[in-house]
Design a protein around this motif. Structure first.
Motif, PDB file in Angstrom:
ATOM      1  N   ALA A 180       0.754  -1.197  -0.097  1.00 43.48           N
ATOM      2  CA  ALA A 180      -0.063   0.004   0.252  1.00 43.48           C
ATOM      3  C   ALA A 180       0.642   1.267  -0.159  1.00 43.48           C
ATOM      4  O   ALA A 180       1.899   1.341   0.724  1.00 43.48           O
ATOM      5  CB  ALA A 180      -1.015  -0.166   1.284  1.00 43.48           C
ATOM      6  N   PRO A 181       0.489   2.262  -0.786  1.00 43.27           N
ATOM      7  CA  PRO A 181       1.059   3.561  -0.512  1.00 43.27           C
ATOM      8  C   PRO A 181       0.560   4.265   0.797  1.00 43.27           C
ATOM      9  O   PRO A 181      -0.312   4.250   1.192  1.00 43.27           O
ATOM     10  CB  PRO A 181       0.620   4.590  -1.647  1.00 43.27           C
ATOM     11  CG  PRO A 181      -0.764   3.752  -2.043  1.00 43.27           C
ATOM     12  CD  PRO A 181      -0.724   2.447  -1.618  1.00 43.27           C
ATOM     13  N   VAL A 182       1.528   4.594   1.601  1.00 45.61           N
ATOM     14  CA  VAL A 182       1.059   5.286   2.947  1.00 45.61           C
ATOM     15  C   VAL A 182       1.176   6.456   3.268  1.00 45.61           C
ATOM     16  O   VAL A 182       2.695   6.914   3.077  1.00 45.61           O
ATOM     17  CB  VAL A 182       1.757   4.196   4.232  1.00 45.61           C
ATOM     18  CG1 VAL A 182       1.393   4.601   5.552  1.00 45.61           C
ATOM     19  CG2 VAL A 182       1.080   2.640   3.758  1.00 45.61           C
ATOM     20  N   GLY A 183       0.682   7.351   3.728  1.00 48.95           N
ATOM     21  CA  GLY A 183       0.968   8.694   4.137  1.00 48.95           C
ATOM     22  C   GLY A 183       0.045   9.693   3.657  1.00 48.95           C
ATOM     23  O   GLY A 183      -0.963   9.409   2.767  1.00 48.95           O
ATOM     24  N   GLU A 184       0.119  10.905   3.868  1.00 44.35           N
ATOM     25  CA  GLU A 184      -0.513  12.045   3.279  1.00 44.35           C
ATOM     26  C   GLU A 184       0.049  12.850   2.467  1.00 44.35           C
ATOM     27  O   GLU A 184       0.280  12.697   1.264  1.00 44.35           O
ATOM     28  CB  GLU A 184      -1.204  13.011   4.658  1.00 44.35           C
ATOM     29  CG  GLU A 184      -2.045  12.064   5.653  1.00 44.35           C
ATOM     30  CD  GLU A 184      -2.745  12.781   6.661  1.00 44.35           C
ATOM     31  OE1 GLU A 184      -3.609  13.431   6.513  1.00 44.35           O
ATOM     32  OE2 GLU A 184      -2.003  12.894   7.810  1.00 44.35           O
ATOM     33  N   GLU A 185       0.888  14.018   2.810  1.00 45.63           N
ATOM     34  CA  GLU A 185       1.562  14.580   2.024  1.00 45.63           C
ATOM     35  C   GLU A 185       2.747  13.949   1.581  1.00 45.63           C
ATOM     36  O   GLU A 185       3.036  14.153   0.414  1.00 45.63           O
ATOM     37  CB  GLU A 185       2.114  16.149   2.730  1.00 45.63           C
ATOM     38  CG  GLU A 185       1.124  17.131   3.064  1.00 45.63           C
ATOM     39  CD  GLU A 185       0.274  17.518   1.789  1.00 45.63           C
ATOM     40  OE1 GLU A 185       1.044  17.894   0.770  1.00 45.63           O
ATOM     41  OE2 GLU A 185      -0.850  17.642   1.806  1.00 45.63           O
ATOM     42  N   LYS A 186       3.391  13.251   2.126  1.00 45.44           N
ATOM     43  CA  LYS A 186       4.638  12.311   1.871  1.00 45.44           C
ATOM     44  C   LYS A 186       4.111  10.961   1.815  1.00 45.44           C
ATOM     45  O   LYS A 186       3.874  10.420   3.129  1.00 45.44           O
ATOM     46  CB  LYS A 186       5.879  12.725   2.573  1.00 45.44           C
ATOM     47  CG  LYS A 186       6.757  13.985   2.376  1.00 45.44           C
ATOM     48  CD  LYS A 186       7.715  14.151   3.228  1.00 45.44           C
ATOM     49  CE  LYS A 186       8.527  15.428   2.873  1.00 45.44           C
ATOM     50  NZ  LYS A 186       9.697  15.507   3.708  1.00 45.44           N
ATOM     51  N   GLN A 187       3.957  10.193   0.876  1.00 49.33           N
ATOM     52  CA  GLN A 187       3.624   8.704   0.618  1.00 49.33           C
ATOM     53  C   GLN A 187       4.731   7.923   0.361  1.00 49.33           C
ATOM     54  O   GLN A 187       5.613   8.215  -0.353  1.00 49.33           O
ATOM     55  CB  GLN A 187       2.678   8.704  -0.233  1.00 49.33           C
ATOM     56  CG  GLN A 187       1.309   9.631  -0.089  1.00 49.33           C
ATOM     57  CD  GLN A 187       0.466   9.540  -1.127  1.00 49.33           C
ATOM     58  OE1 GLN A 187       0.389   8.732  -2.082  1.00 49.33           O
ATOM     59  NE2 GLN A 187      -0.980  10.085  -0.913  1.00 49.33           N
ATOM     60  N   ILE A 188       4.783   6.601   0.840  1.00 53.82           N
ATOM     61  CA  ILE A 188       5.941   5.810   0.750  1.00 53.82           C
ATOM     62  C   ILE A 188       5.130   4.523   0.393  1.00 53.82           C
ATOM     63  O   ILE A 188       4.129   4.243   1.294  1.00 53.82           O
ATOM     64  CB  ILE A 188       6.943   5.595   2.147  1.00 53.82           C
ATOM     65  CG1 ILE A 188       7.367   6.952   2.466  1.00 53.82           C
ATOM     66  CG2 ILE A 188       7.709   4.307   1.534  1.00 53.82           C
ATOM     67  CD1 ILE A 188       8.371   7.350   1.537  1.00 53.82           C
ATOM     68  N   LEU A 189       5.463   3.819  -0.719  1.00 55.85           N
ATOM     69  CA  LEU A 189       5.021   2.463  -0.931  1.00 55.85           C
ATOM     70  C   LEU A 189       5.609   1.473  -0.060  1.00 55.85           C
ATOM     71  O   LEU A 189       6.775   1.559   0.205  1.00 55.85           O
ATOM     72  CB  LEU A 189       5.381   1.987  -2.310  1.00 55.85           C
ATOM     73  CG  LEU A 189       4.898   0.906  -2.919  1.00 55.85           C
ATOM     74  CD1 LEU A 189       3.160   1.018  -2.851  1.00 55.85           C
ATOM     75  CD2 LEU A 189       5.488   0.469  -4.329  1.00 55.85           C
ATOM     76  N   THR A 190       4.690   0.724   0.577  1.00 55.47           N
ATOM     77  CA  THR A 190       5.219  -0.023   1.899  1.00 55.47           C
ATOM     78  C   THR A 190       4.620  -1.578   1.836  1.00 55.47           C
ATOM     79  O   THR A 190       3.277  -1.526   1.146  1.00 55.47           O
ATOM     80  CB  THR A 190       4.461   0.780   3.065  1.00 55.47           C
ATOM     81  OG1 THR A 190       5.158   2.022   3.212  1.00 55.47           O
ATOM     82  CG2 THR A 190       4.772   0.002   4.412  1.00 55.47           C
ATOM     83  N   GLN A 191       5.306  -2.360   2.211  1.00 58.17           N
ATOM     84  CA  GLN A 191       4.749  -3.759   2.224  1.00 58.17           C
ATOM     85  C   GLN A 191       4.899  -4.295   3.881  1.00 58.17           C
ATOM     86  O   GLN A 191       5.874  -3.879   4.444  1.00 58.17           O
ATOM     87  CB  GLN A 191       5.513  -4.792   1.295  1.00 58.17           C
ATOM     88  CG  GLN A 191       6.907  -4.877   1.857  1.00 58.17           C
ATOM     89  CD  GLN A 191       7.350  -6.252   1.107  1.00 58.17           C
ATOM     90  OE1 GLN A 191       6.888  -6.472  -0.157  1.00 58.17           O
ATOM     91  NE2 GLN A 191       8.520  -6.884   1.577  1.00 58.17           N
ATOM     92  N   ALA A 192       3.903  -5.139   4.049  1.00 53.99           N
ATOM     93  CA  ALA A 192       3.960  -5.602   5.422  1.00 53.99           C
ATOM     94  C   ALA A 192       3.438  -7.164   5.448  1.00 53.99           C
ATOM     95  O   ALA A 192       2.469  -7.553   4.748  1.00 53.99           O
ATOM     96  CB  ALA A 192       2.958  -4.914   6.381  1.00 53.99           C
ATOM     97  N   VAL A 193       4.315  -7.969   5.773  1.00 52.71           N
ATOM     98  CA  VAL A 193       4.317  -9.429   5.807  1.00 52.71           C
ATOM     99  C   VAL A 193       3.767  -9.850   7.230  1.00 52.71           C
ATOM    100  O   VAL A 193       4.312  -9.550   8.146  1.00 52.71           O
ATOM    101  CB  VAL A 193       5.589 -10.013   5.431  1.00 52.71           C
ATOM    102  CG1 VAL A 193       5.363 -11.660   5.347  1.00 52.71           C
ATOM    103  CG2 VAL A 193       6.167  -9.519   3.872  1.00 52.71           C
TER     104      VAL A 193
END
Length: 218
Positions: A180-193
């Motif tokens: 998922a892309p996570v964040g508001e002004e600055k977003q980071i593509l993130t994975q969680a296993v």
């Protein structure tokens, strides 16, 4: 040939091949992803007025303040997801249906939730046009997921929550991954296993998505 599929001939194929070459140049390495994106006609997922821009590496509007993600982002998220070998995938945010179609060509089962009914209706028609029968669609608030169809091997979120949504993450199978892309002004593509009730979180790269919103639109 149906009117929507006009243009899948030589010119369109050459244009798609150039898109694939650009994706290679920016670091996409999965041959399965590249082959699938070369096969799927991205232009049918846009209004006719924008179809000539379908193979540019840019996001494009699809109405209702939503966008079709740029090809690089579709390829990158799909590439990361496939590393986990999923059989069943939950997609949150069907949108135009393009990412859905890519997933449907690569995994056994796709469950896709869209909160905006007109977008879902158009996506359904496009998926049928392509003969994709392994997709189940639901009109609902994406934030609640689709628990009774889980647990899922992977969840792909195509709009940005402020933080990783734990309720959704609990719909993952053991060892499953959410991207998922996570964040508001600055977003980071993130994975969680998922490992039991814990999650191994990895940040991938900066991105820009529309925000994940609650509620449904009919």
């Amino acid at each position: 040939m149906t009117p929507e599929l006009q243009g899948i001939g030589m010119t369109s194929r050459r244009t798609r091949s150039r898109m694939i070459q650009r994706l290679r140049e920016v670091g996409i390495t999965s041959e399965r992803v590249l082959a699938t994106m070369e096969e799927v006609p991205r232009h049918i997922f846009l209004d006719e007025a924008l179809s000539h821009r379908a193979y540019e590496d840019t996001s494009l509007p699809i109405g209702h303040s939503q966008t079709l993600s740029q090809p690089y982002i579709v390829a990158r998220m799909t590439e990361v997801l496939l590393r986990h070998g999923p059989v069943s995938v939950l997609e949150l945010g069907t949108g135009s249906g393009y990412q859905t179609a890519i997933l449907a060509k690569l995994v056994k089962e796709v469950y896709s939730v869209e909160r905006i009914k007109p977008l879902q209706d158009r996506a359904r028609d496009r998926l049928r046009t392509l003969g994709l029968r392994n997709v189940m669609l639901r009109h609902a608030d994406g934030g609640i997921g689709w628990a009774d169809k889980g647990p899922f091997d992977a969840i792909l979120v195509t709009a940005a929550p402020k933080e990783l949504p734990r309720d959704l993450m609990m719909q993952l199978a053991e060892g499953g991954v959410i991207i998922a892309p996570v964040g508001e002004e600055k977003q980071i593509l993130t994975q969680a296993v998922r490992h039991g009730d814990d999650f191994e979180v990895t940040q991938i790269e900066p991105v820009r998505f529309v925000p994940l919103l609650a509620g449904v639109v009919r």
